[in-house]
Design a protein around this motif. Structure first.
Motif, short mmCIF file in Angstrom:
data_model
loop_
_atom_site.label_atom_id
_atom_site.label_comp_id
_atom_site.label_asym_id
_atom_site.label_seq_id
_atom_site.Cartn_x
_atom_site.Cartn_y
_atom_site.Cartn_z
N ALA A 1 -2.79 -2.34 3.06
CA ALA A 1 -3.99 -2.88 2.42
C ALA A 1 -5.13 -3.03 3.43
O ALA A 1 -6.29 -2.70 3.14
CB ALA A 1 -3.68 -4.23 1.78
N GLN B 1 -2.67 -0.22 -3.93
CA GLN B 1 -2.52 -1.39 -3.07
C GLN B 1 -2.45 -2.68 -3.89
O GLN B 1 -1.73 -3.62 -3.53
CB GLN B 1 -3.68 -1.45 -2.07
CG GLN B 1 -3.72 -0.27 -1.11
CD GLN B 1 -2.36 0.03 -0.51
OE1 GLN B 1 -1.74 -0.83 0.12
NE2 GLN B 1 -1.87 1.26 -0.70
N THR C 1 -8.32 -6.71 -5.47
CA THR C 1 -8.12 -5.30 -5.17
C THR C 1 -8.10 -4.47 -6.45
O THR C 1 -8.69 -3.38 -6.51
CB THR C 1 -6.81 -5.11 -4.39
OG1 THR C 1 -6.83 -5.94 -3.22
CG2 THR C 1 -6.64 -3.66 -3.95
#
Length: 469
Positions: A109, A253, A231
């Motif tokens: 990430a 991710q 995200t």
């Protein structure tokens, strides 16, 4: 532009032979993929011959477009190193990994967050056209096998000035608030609004240091949950603006972080987002698989409203796959689950947009794909019966669908009227997806191009269609 490498590119030649793609065919595919990304490319069979026999390396996004074209033909992801073009970009694989261990998940990430904060620029420009639905295979299978990590606490912070110290629930609350605020902006102004850059920036400057800090297991779960939501939202905004390669990496991710959070419904929500993207991109069968993966893992876990939404996403993919019975069953399941939902069920905050009007709106789109105009009109009327001040983009999309329904019912005047309202809404937001809907409507109206109302609508939409996504 191209630069020369030593000797022929035997890897590229071998893969082209395996895929059964001619030099002219590859050139055409690359040019078409470039056009989808707003690039004007003029490669021909001679260009491809130079890549293969002389080892010439095309510059910019072309290597990734070549890989994407071959991936589509082979039905699997083809990395750059397999076609002898791995040295054209330092980070073609960033964001595609789904590590088995938590530390690897944080590193993966972090690598993504360090990229340019604006999708469509910097590294994203060179990755244009690199989306391939096959990249979802490993992440989905690993999530299905193990949807929750056993332990995610970090005893000591990572070394370096970027890492935070001891992380607490107050730190995580700030991330959650940022996610909620960003979701509101996205619904109201579209994924391309300038504020959307705040999300990847927040991930880079706020979430990343916390991930590198030290935290107990319970705090870590909350931290990974908030970061996964942000995200996924970054991916959704990229998807809405047409940056499919960025969206895909953020989604992968987000799914990995949801696993670290042990939040199975959130993982399902990420899979639903992947499904909508795959379906939108024309991979309906894969869209069905992704939606059904979300459903399978969330049985007896997610709330009724959450299950309803997952069934609705499944219906969208089944409709695009022209499976009318399957779509009908999924829509019935979505309606049934939604009827079962009650106040106090503990629905997740990220599902606050979902109610009967959203179900009706998506059902209408299902019936557009299934070519049942009467049902499109019926469900569109339901979808537009509720106020949508907070969801401006959604309102614009519903107006386009209403226009299509009127057109297919033979009501040209009503279609143009709804289309005109849709263009007005689209002009207030920044959403490539909404613009695509308007463009599709105008394509459907093209046979009536001599009609004054249609000419007027075309002229009204001209500035919108001329604005880059």
């Amino acid at each position: 532009m191209s630069r020369e490498q030593r000797g022929p590119n035997e890897k590229l030649g071998a893969v082209l032979a395996l895929a059964g793609i001619s030099n002219a065919g590859l050139a055409r595919r690359v040019n078409d993929l470039g056009a989808q990304r707003g690039l004007t490319l003029r490669y021909d069979k001679t260009s491809v011959a130079r890549w293969v026999t002389k080892g010439m390396i095309p510059q910019g996004a072309a290597p990734h477009l070549i890989a994407a074209a071959i991936s589509s033909k082979l039905g699997r992801r083809v990395p750059l190193h397999e076609i002898g073009l791995a040295d054209t970009d330092p980070a073609p694989e960033v964001g595609l990994a789904f590590p088995r261990d938590v530390r690897g998940a944080v590193d993966s990430a972090m690598e993504l967050y360090r990229l340019d904060v604006a999708p469509g620029k910097g590294i994203w420009q060179s990755l244009a056209g690199s989306f391939t639905v096959a990249a979802y295979a490993t992440p989905v299978s690993r999530w299905l096998i193990t949807p929750a990590d056993a332990y995610v606490g970090r005893a000591t912070p990572a070394q370096g000035p970027a890492a935070a110290g001891r992380v607490g629930h107050t730190d995580v609350s700030k991330l959650r608030e940022a996610a909620e605020e960003a979701r509101r902006w996205d619904s109201k102004y579209g994924g391309g609004d300038w504020r959307s850059s705040m999300v990847p920036e927040c991930l880079r400057t706020d979430a990343a240091p916390l991930l590198l800090g030290s935290y107990a297991d319970d705090v870590g779960r909350s931290l990974f949950r908030a970061t996964a939501e942000l995200t996924r939202l970054a991916g959704w905004m990229a998807f809405d603006t047409g940056q499919q390669e960025a969206a895909q990496r953020y989604y992968i991710q987000a799914l990995r972080l949801a696993r670290a959070a042990a939040d199975v419904p959130l993982g399902g929500y990420v899979l639903a987002s992947m499904s909508l993207q795959a379906t939108y991109r024309g991979f309906a069968d894969e869209g069905v698989d992704l939606a059904q993966a979300a459903l399978e893992r969330n049985r007896s876990v997610a709330t009724a409203r959450t299950m309803s939404f997952f069934h609705l996403v499944e219906a969208r993919a089944l409709a695009k796959a022209h499976d009318a019975p399957g779509c009908g069953a999924a829509l019935s399941a979505a309606e049934s689950w939604l009827e079962r939902s009650r106040e106090g069920d503990g629905d997740p905050g990220w599902l606050d947009f979902y109610a009967h009007d959203r179900l009706a709106a998506d059902a209408a789109e299902c019936y557009i794909d299934l070519k049942v105009p009467g049902q499109v009109r019926h469900f569109t009327e339901q979808a537009l019966s509720e106020p949508t001040e907070e969801f401006v983009r959604s309102h614009g999309l519903r107006l386009v669908v209403a226009a299509v329904a009127e057109l297919e019912s033979g009501n040209l005047d009503a279609a143009c009227a709804a289309g005109s309202r849709a263009v007005q809404v689209a002009g207030r937001i920044s959403s490539a997806r909404t613009t695509d809907y308007v463009r599709n409507l105008l394509h459907r109206l093209a046979p009536y191009g001599d009609e004054p109302l249609v000419k007027e609508l075309q002229e009204q939409a001209r500035p919108l269609l001329a604005t880059p996504a």
